[in-house]
Each structure stands twice: as C-alpha cells, then as structure tokens.
Write a protein that holds these residues in place. Structure first.
Motif, PDB file in Angstrom:
ATOM      1  N   UNK A 161       0.840  -1.200   0.000  1.00 12.39           N
ATOM      2  CA  UNK A 161       0.000   0.000   0.000  1.00 12.39           C
ATOM      3  C   UNK A 161       0.878   1.255   0.000  1.00 12.39           C
ATOM      4  N   UNK A 162       1.346   1.679  -1.196  1.00 12.37           N
ATOM      5  CA  UNK A 162       2.246   2.841  -1.276  1.00 12.37           C
ATOM      6  C   UNK A 162       1.674   4.120  -0.682  1.00 12.37           C
ATOM      7  N   UNK A 163       0.353   4.282  -0.683  1.00 15.39           N
ATOM      8  CA  UNK A 163      -0.222   5.513  -0.143  1.00 15.39           C
ATOM      9  C   UNK A 163       0.152   5.709   1.328  1.00 15.39           C
ATOM     10  N   UNK A 164       0.398   4.615   2.042  1.00 16.71           N
ATOM     11  CA  UNK A 164       0.809   4.745   3.441  1.00 16.71           C
ATOM     12  C   UNK A 164       2.203   5.351   3.562  1.00 16.71           C
ATOM     13  N   UNK A 165       3.057   5.150   2.554  1.00 18.62           N
ATOM     14  CA  UNK A 165       4.372   5.799   2.558  1.00 18.62           C
ATOM     15  C   UNK A 165       4.193   7.308   2.394  1.00 18.62           C
ATOM     16  N   UNK A 166       3.311   7.709   1.507  1.00 21.22           N
ATOM     17  CA  UNK A 166       3.025   9.149   1.378  1.00 21.22           C
ATOM     18  C   UNK A 166       2.465   9.688   2.692  1.00 21.22           C
ATOM     19  N   UNK A 167       1.668   8.854   3.361  1.00 19.53           N
ATOM     20  CA  UNK A 167       1.122   9.253   4.654  1.00 19.53           C
ATOM     21  C   UNK A 167       2.188   9.452   5.713  1.00 19.53           C
ATOM     22  N   UNK A 168       3.311   8.752   5.591  1.00 22.16           N
ATOM     23  CA  UNK A 168       4.444   8.967   6.494  1.00 22.16           C
ATOM     24  C   UNK A 168       5.148  10.288   6.191  1.00 22.16           C
TER      25      UNK A 168
END
Length: 676
Positions: free
Chosen positions: A380-387
């Motif tokens: 889930x790459x969006x969680x990296x953006x969320x970091x």
C-alpha cells in the motif's frame, strides 16, 4: 500447525501504539498478557470441562502478594503466528480448544486497517469421541484504559442492537493531554463485545468472579450483595469485564464456535499542528456502534481475506528466503503496522503517523519510516506518502529553519513540532534525513507511478538533493539513524545514502519528464559514487569498505547500497558489493553480523538489508537466518526488538518499532518495479 519459531513475544491484539497487547511467554498461561511496553493488560481465559476447571490464558489471581493455587493449565499443543492471526491450540479433559486472535490489518482496505477492533475466536470439540460438558470464561480488565493503575475508572454495560457491549474508561476524559514513550492511553473507552445469545452471559464485577467460576463452573451474583461501587482506582477495583459461553455438550461429531471483539474508541487519535484529528475509520461519520456491528457482520469474509493474504505472503517469503525468513516476516507484519496511527489531515489526505517506540517516542520519525517502507511499498504505497506528508508540512513552515529535512514532527501522539534535540543543530541528522526523504519519494513514485505527490513537494526535494550534492559525499561530524553509536564524521554508509538520495532525485526528475535535470542529477550521483569507491576503500584490506573515510581497519554494514540494486541505477561497482557480502558472512556471530567493528550489536532491519545485497538466495539466507536464531533463543521477552547483541542474543534497546517493515526488503527487491 505449529510455528517452529519460538517468538520472544506473541502478537494478540495489535491495532495502534496504544491498543497493542502481547503474550510475552512460551505459553499463554505462563503470564498475564501485556501492553507492548510490558505493563500488564490482562486477558484471562478459563474453561470448565466435566466439572473440572482449567486455564488457557493468564492467571486467576491478579494480585501477586496473595497466595492462590491456580487451576491447572491446559496443555498448549500448538502455536501458529501468521501475519494477521495468532492461533493457539489447547487440550485437556478430552476436549480441544482453539483460540485465534486476529487483527485484520489488510493493506488494501484502509478503513478496515484503521478499525480499532480485534477478534478473539474460539472453537471447541471433543478429542476422544465422548460427550463433554463445557463452559468457557474470558475476561479483560480496567488496566486496558489507563496509563497507571492508581487512575480511577468507571464502567457500564450497554445493549447495542444484537450486541452486549461491556465498557470501561478513565474517569478523567482528557484526550491528547500528554505524550511520551513509556505511555499508555488514558482517554476514550475500552470495550468487550459479544453477540446476545441464550448461551452467553456477561458480567462487570471484581476479578474474584474468576475464582467462583473455578469452583462452580459459573458466575452467580450473590443475592443481596452490594454492587461494586464506582468510580475506583484500577488496582482497588480489580474490575473484570467477563463473558461466559455455555458451550453445552460437545461430542466427537460436532464443533462449536464463539466470537468476541475487543475494541477501543480513542475519540481523538492525533494532534496535528494544534488540531485534534479522529482516526481514519471515522472519515464518513461512522459511529462506534456501527463499527462494532460491522465487525461482527464482516467476520467470515474478513477472516477469509486474512487467511488468503497470510498464505500468499508466506508463499512469497519462502520463495525469496526460505522458511525461516517466512517466520520472521510473519512475526513482524502486525508490529510494523501497529506502531502507526492512520488519520486524515484537514485536507482529507492520508497521514500514517509512526511512534518511535522505546527509542524516545517521537512521531512521524523520518529515519524510522525509511527502514519500514519495504512492507508498505509492496502492499500500500499511499501509506508511505502518509508517512511523508507531516515532514513536508513541517519543513515548509516557519517553525523549521534548517535547509535539510527534519527528523520528526513531535512526540506521539502530539505532532506539533520537533522536540528532539530542541531544534539544535547538534541534535539533527542533516544528511540522513535528506537522503531518507529523497529515497522514499523515488521509491513510492516508482511503486505506483503516481507523480502528483512529488510534483507538489518538488521544491523541498530539490533543496534537499542540492544539500546532498554539496554536503553528502564526505559528511561532517553528525548523527545518522544509528544515533545510539554517537556522532561520527566521514561516515561511509551515510555517504552512500547521500549518493542514493541524489540519484533518487534524478529518477524523480525523469519520471516528471524533466530530462535535463534528470541527467544532471544522474551525473552528479555517478560522480559521487566513483569518488565514494575511492574514499571507502580500505588500504589495508581490499575485501571490505571502511566504516569512516580515513580510518583503515574499520568496517560497517553498507545497507544503504541496497537501493542501487532495487532502483537499477547501477552506480556502485558490483564487485565491491560482492566482497561486502562475503565480508559480512566472515564477520558473522551466532546471532548475526554486527552493525560495524565498534561493538557486537546489530540492527535487525539493516542486517536484512545487508543480506539483500547478495546475488543468491543462499547468501541471503546465510546472512539472515541468524536473526531467526536470535528470535528463537533470546531471553528478552519483548515485541520484536531491532537492536540486539550478536554474541549473547540480549536486547540492547528498542521494541515494537515499525522498522521491522524493512525486513520485507527481499520481497521488494525480488518483485522489482512495474514501472520504470
């Protein structure tokens, strides 16, 4: 099925840094269950079989100063830890009892991943073909909703639709009033929910009711007895939120099942630059009552999805690194996610806020996010953006005065600005955090091809890339992510990160269609890599590179080089990397290769990254398998520590940190990128 690995601690209820409870023992009956910090948060389980009481979880007597002869423990015949579930198998009195803890942290369903509800499922059957009368008792305590046991609690029972919901909360409700490392939540409401059925009874009473169940196989409220008065401090009330399941008769042909849900309504989850934010699952105005109803309704489908995810992940892990690597990833998955909280910012964008558990409690720490990203890039790459979003917001504000990237944005759960190092230069990690943010930006963009995020933050990314071009090749005296080792000048591994940071910005420029800038930063990183190979060479031994430039005879794990292979940038001489891998095997102790020549300790995440430099599966396994041995043999019963001694298997520090998401890096490397 048994998990061959003996976990140092077994994940049970794993949702977020406040709602995370483990068994820190070989058997579920050996000790009370505990919050990841080690504080007791008891889950007690008893079963009454044909007139005889047995234990399957925790203890009956909650006060260690009182003498009490505990009922005999059931024989724990199996323990299986998968990425999303923990399955215990017990036998006693001709009956088999299976207890499964599931936290459905499915990465393709962020609402479900954010849902603060965890399942405990029970299955009972006869082992000998004979009929048996069975009753199952479970309880949880007021310890789950306070930071200290001298805090007063109040409790109630509600009927919500077809559910009975037992609730307990701290008397003083003051959300987000404090931050810290060794800290538990003391606001919101903890709940135990069960379906309303004729065979289920619920109780809110002193933990003495456990002893009554042991004696009689049931809980009977004493006629005329005064109810437990409230509010009371946790240690005085000794409150048990209990449920009794009257299984009835089980024979050799039938199998009976039961489900409870443990849940926590934290009201507000994160304070984000002065604004309290609710958890992600509330984004559409959902109530907690609806959440509980959906949790029960969805269970069959959720469990099937969890089992499918578990099977696929284990299959991939075995292919990449063998059975032991699969065990390591199974143990690390829930921890990596549960060290975060998922919320939306005021603009409706995902924020995935880490807690730097037992290493100072910072929130959204860049050098904790960086090692964790392989798991999230995979699923889930969006969680990296969320970091990354909190760091960009802070770095763009007037509160941040440096030209390099910040280390963090506060102390969990308060993301109001850095308290680490009091914003003094000597407490910062200039090259470290610039390199981390740039590598993360390139990796997340490669993972799904979405360039809008990095386009939005390109000015800061360019600033940090230029900082690395100027200061990164031969770093000054400063900290890196391995700050426990102290300041170090001319850090060769930190320099390698700078090279990859500059290369990452070149990749971003290419993906954004800026060919001129892409070539400029490609050439800059290529020249830096050539100079690095000269500076890092040990004149006394060509078989390894130096810990620090100008320090012959030193060495270190060059884990940052792994991105050169993953990105396909090919900046570093492959022969140098081959020699490094051989050197790591030569320097290996029983429990792994040390981080560098200065001490016998290592970091689990960096050990696996160093192993991922290997060209063959066999060399990867030789470097990583000792980590499995460490987990299996360490005497320190804590959630997966990433900092330990390679000779003694003793924990040095840190536990329950999200950095174990980095152990997935071999899967990421093997998968490659769908987009170039």
């Amino acid at each position: 099925m048994n998990t061959k690995l003996r976990p140092p601690a077994v994940p049970l209820v794993t949702v977020d840094p406040f709602f995370s409870v483990w068994s820190m023992a070989d058997r579920l009956t050996d000790d009370f269950t505990r919050h990841w910090t080690g504080r007791r948060q008891a889950f007690t389980g008893l079963v009454y079989i044909d007139g005889v009481a047995w234990r399957f979880a925790g203890r009956v007597e909650s006060n260690p100063e009182r003498y009490y002869t505990e009922p005999e423990a059931m024989n724990q015949t199996g323990l299986e830890v998968t990425p999303l579930s923990t399955r215990y198998q017990f036998e006693a009195g001709g009956v088999a009892l299976d207890v499964t803890f599931t936290s459905p942290l499915l990465p393709d369903d962020l609402e479900l991943l954010s849902r603060p509800a965890s399942y405990v499922a029970f299955r009972v059957r006869s082992l000998d073909g004979k009929p048996h009368q069975v009753r199952v008792y479970v309880d949880v305590t007021g310890e789950w909703c306070v930071n200290e046991t001298d805090q007063a609690i109040t409790w109630q029972q509600e009927v919500q639709g077809d559910l009975t919901v037992l609730q307990v909360r701290h008397v003083e409700q003051n959300p987000l009033h404090s931050s810290g490392d060794d800290q538990r939540i003391d606001w919101g409401t903890f709940m135990l929910a069960v379906k309303q059925t004729p065979d289920v009874e619920t109780y809110l009473d002193r933990a003495q009711i456990r002893k009554q169940f042991v004696r009689e196989g049931e809980v009977r409220l004493q006629e005329g007895a005064a109810p437990l008065s409230q509010p009371q401090p946790v240690r005085e009330a000794e409150l048990a939120m209990a449920s009794v399941w009257n299984v009835g008769e089980v024979t050799g042909t039938d199998e009976k099942t039961h489900l409870i849900v443990l849940a926590y309504d934290d009201v507000y989850a994160i304070e984000y630059f002065g604004q309290p934010l609710e958890a992600y699952w509330r984004k559409d105005g959902k109530t907690f009552s609806t959440l509980l109803s959906e949790a029960f309704r969805d269970y069959p489908d959720v469990l099937a999805r969890c089992d499918s995810f578990d099977a696929k992940l284990r299959e991939d892990a075995i292919r990449a690194g063998g059975e032991k690597y699969a065990d390591i990833l199974s143990l690390s998955y829930r921890q990596a996610i549960a060290a975060h909280k998922l919320v939306l910012d005021p603009e409706g964008q995902v924020l995935f806020m880490s807690k730097e558990c037992f290493s100072n409690g910072c929130i959204a720490t860049v050098d904790v996010s960086y090692p964790s990203i392989p798991l999230f890039l995979l699923y889930q790459p969006e969680l990296v953006r969320g970091m990354m979003r909190p760091i960009f917001k802070y770095a763009a504000s007037d509160a941040w005065t440096f030209e390099f990237a910040p280390h963090d944005v506060g102390q969990y759960p308060l993301a109001n600005g850095q308290v680490y190092g009091e914003n003094k230069l000597e407490g910062q990690m200039p090259v470290e955090e610039c390199g981390n943010m740039l590598v993360m930006a390139a990796a997340v963009t490669l993972a799904d091809g979405n360039t809008s995020f990095v386009q939005e933050h390109r000015e800061l990314l360019a600033q940090w890339a230029n900082y690395l071009v100027k200061h990164g090749l031969d770093p000054e005296h400063q900290l890196c992510t391995d700050d426990f080792a102290g300041h170090l000048a001319r850090n060769a591994n930190l320099s390698a990160k700078a090279v990859m940071g500059v290369a990452s910005y070149g990749l971003l420029c290419k993906m954004l269609g800026d060919k001129e800038q892409a070539e400029r930063y490609r050439q800059a990183s290529s020249e830096m890599a050539r100079q690095w190979e000269i500076l890092a060479a040990d004149p006394s031994d060509e078989n390894h590179t130096l810990l620090a430039f100008g320090q012959p005879g030193t060495w270190s794990l060059k884990y940052n080089l792994v991105w050169d292979g993953i990105f396909g940038t090919g900046l570093f001489n492959q022969e140098i990397i081959r020699r490094e891998v051989a050197w790591y095997q030569k320097k290996q102790e029983r429990y792994g290769t040390p981080l560098d020549n200065r001490a016998a300790y290592t970091k689990a995440d960096w050990l696996v990254w160093a192993g991922a430099l290997a060209e063959t599966r066999e060399d990867f396994q030789r470097i990583v398998d000792p980590l499995w041995v460490f987990l299996n043999e360490t005497r320190d019963r804590v959630p997966f520590t990433d900092w330990y001694d390679t000779k003694t298997a003793r924990q040095i520090g840190f536990q329950h940190r999200t950095v174990v998401g980095g152990l997935f890096i071999k899967l990421l490397k093997d998968r490659g990128w769908d987009r170039a």
